[in-house]
Design a protein around this motif. Structure first.
Motif, PDB file in Angstrom:
ATOM      1  N   ILE A 139       0.850  -1.196   0.000  1.00 37.90           N
ATOM      2  CA  ILE A 139       0.000   0.000   0.000  1.00 37.90           C
ATOM      3  C   ILE A 139       0.884   1.245   0.000  1.00 37.90           C
ATOM      4  N   LEU A 140       0.624   2.167  -0.917  1.00 37.76           N
ATOM      5  CA  LEU A 140       1.329   3.443  -0.947  1.00 37.76           C
ATOM      6  C   LEU A 140       0.382   4.535  -0.450  1.00 37.76           C
ATOM      7  N   THR A 141       0.805   5.237   0.578  1.00 35.96           N
ATOM      8  CA  THR A 141      -0.040   6.235   1.244  1.00 35.96           C
ATOM      9  C   THR A 141       0.569   7.623   1.096  1.00 35.96           C
ATOM     10  N   TYR A 142      -0.299   8.604   0.870  1.00 37.91           N
ATOM     11  CA  TYR A 142       0.116  10.006   0.805  1.00 37.91           C
ATOM     12  C   TYR A 142      -0.247  10.643   2.148  1.00 37.91           C
ATOM     13  N   PRO A 143       0.700  10.758   3.076  1.00 41.63           N
ATOM     14  CA  PRO A 143       0.383  11.161   4.454  1.00 41.63           C
ATOM     15  C   PRO A 143      -0.354  12.484   4.601  1.00 41.63           C
ATOM     16  N   VAL A 144      -0.086  13.467   3.729  1.00 42.49           N
ATOM     17  CA  VAL A 144      -0.722  14.775   3.904  1.00 42.49           C
ATOM     18  C   VAL A 144      -2.233  14.737   3.690  1.00 42.49           C
ATOM     19  N   ILE A 145      -2.744  13.659   3.047  1.00 43.19           N
ATOM     20  CA  ILE A 145      -4.192  13.545   2.880  1.00 43.19           C
ATOM     21  C   ILE A 145      -4.757  12.346   3.634  1.00 43.19           C
ATOM     22  N   SER A 146      -3.930  11.707   4.469  1.00 46.57           N
ATOM     23  CA  SER A 146      -4.424  10.539   5.203  1.00 46.57           C
ATOM     24  C   SER A 146      -4.085  10.666   6.685  1.00 46.57           C
ATOM     25  N   ALA A 147      -3.100   9.900   7.176  1.00 46.94           N
ATOM     26  CA  ALA A 147      -2.826   9.830   8.615  1.00 46.94           C
ATOM     27  C   ALA A 147      -2.469  11.180   9.232  1.00 46.94           C
ATOM     28  N   ALA A 148      -1.799  12.054   8.464  1.00 50.95           N
ATOM     29  CA  ALA A 148      -1.379  13.357   8.997  1.00 50.95           C
ATOM     30  C   ALA A 148      -2.313  14.495   8.590  1.00 50.95           C
TER      31      ALA A 148
END
Length: 377
Positions: A327-336
């Protein structure tokens, strides 16, 4: 695999079944579970959930465990059970965004909330005789800093402060915080412990006495995990060690590959010898590996990130981590996403940062997929 301790002697069943029931028989008297509480209503106790709790306790080498409907349900239960008006809590500035957001909300109830810079020395400096609770992650999300848990635990002990450690990223495969003096270990079971991206859950492990106290709060708050989800996590845990070995192995290979890629400006992974946290991770993790998450910065920003994600074929662009699929996650629109932008920027969680949860696929296939996607930016 056998830590659930379930056995139906009458029928010869040793695989925990799904006790899909809201109620248990109460014919003028009440049955008790192994922890000595009533077995009558599944908001309080359920035998499938109890089996899962036994496995978690074995993995973390604790006294007892409780399982919850999510990691945030576990955290909120800790907050409710522990903190009172004027108490002080210390949180790491780099925490899962909702953990931090909920912590900040505690100010409305008269709690003194201290948000510390996410380095061991800063957390230690924030702890004093007034500090009731410290909550940190072993490995931060998403820049993968590693705390010296042993040092922080010693300072908490000196100040009679409760230390809660989120072990979701490291998992008990790599590290068992209770052995280093931590009071409470929590997990998002959604991630590595279940391992299949198909279930939500959370857990807390501590001493038997502390768990009994927390059990009453879980009963009142209604945050217990349902039995079907508990069953899925028990099943996933049967392959936990095998999966973690592969996650760690694949992650290190990919981190080393990305380190040499011309489209990558920085790789954040404690398994790299050049990483600032390599030595402490090596001490804590007993040379078993460094986890299955690799974060990295690309040349460019949001436009390049979107293009890269659209060109992936095997790796899926999505939130979460710890499953079989990469899974590739973009932190600025998800966890952060819930963090204030100025804090995100200060922590280095910018538009060029991506977090890769490395799955169980063939590592050469993953590298090829990443390289082709990077070629598009």
């Amino acid at each position: 695999m056998h830590g659930h301790k379930y056995r139906d002697e009458k029928n010869g069943v040793f695989i925990p079944p799904i006790y899909q029931t809201a109620i248990f028989e109460q014919p003028g008297w009440t049955r008790k579970t192994d922890r000595g509480v009533d077995l009558k209503y599944s908001r309080e106790e359920n035998l499938t959930v109890e089996s899962l709790e036994n496995v978690i306790t074995e993995l973390e080498e604790g006294g007892d465990s409780l399982c919850f409907s999510s990691g945030m349900a576990a955290i909120s239960t800790i907050y409710f059970s522990t903190l009172r008006k004027y108490d002080q809590i210390v949180l790491s500035a780099e925490s899962y965004g909702t953990t931090l957001q909920l912590g900040e909300k505690l100010r409305e109830f008269g709690i003194d909330v201290q948000v510390s810079w996410p380095e061991t020395e800063n957390i230690i400096e924030s702890i004093n005789r007034k500090t009731k609770l410290v909550l940190i992650e072993v490995v931060t999300n998403p820049t993968l800093r590693v705390f010296n848990i042993r040092e922080i635990a010693e300072v908490c002990r000196e100040n009679k402060t409760i230390l809660v450690v989120d072990n979701t990223f490291a998992t008990p495969y790599l590290y068992k915080p209770l052995k280093d003096g931590v009071d409470i270990v929590l997990h998002s079971l959604t991630k590595y412990l279940s391992g299949h991206n198909d279930v939500l859950g959370g857990s807390i492990t501590s001493s038997k006495e502390k768990i009994l106290e927390l059990w009453d709060w879980r009963r009142m708050l209604g945050t217990i995990i349902p039995p079907f989800e508990a069953f899925l996590i028990i099943r996933g845990l049967k392959t936990f060690e095998l999966r973690m070995e592969k996650h760690c192995k694949n992650a290190l290979i990919i981190a080393e590959h990305l380190q040499e890629h011309p489209k990558i400006t920085e790789v954040l992974y404690p398994g790299l010898t050049s990483n600032k946290y390599h030595d402490i991770a090596k001490k804590l993790f007993n040379n078993k590996g460094f986890g299955g998450v690799v974060s990295f910065r690309i040349k460019g920003g949001e436009e390049e990130v979107v293009r890269l994600m659209k060109n992936l074929k095997i790796i899926k662009p999505a939130p979460s981590l710890g499953g079989a699929e990469s899974i590739l996650t973009y932190p600025v629109i998800s966890a952060a996403m819930t963090m204030p932008k100025d804090l995100r920027d200060k922590l280095g969680i910018k538009e060029d940062l991506l977090r890769l949860s490395v799955g169980l696929e063939d590592v050469e296939d993953l590298i090829e997929d990443i390289d082709k996607a990077l070629a598009s930016i």
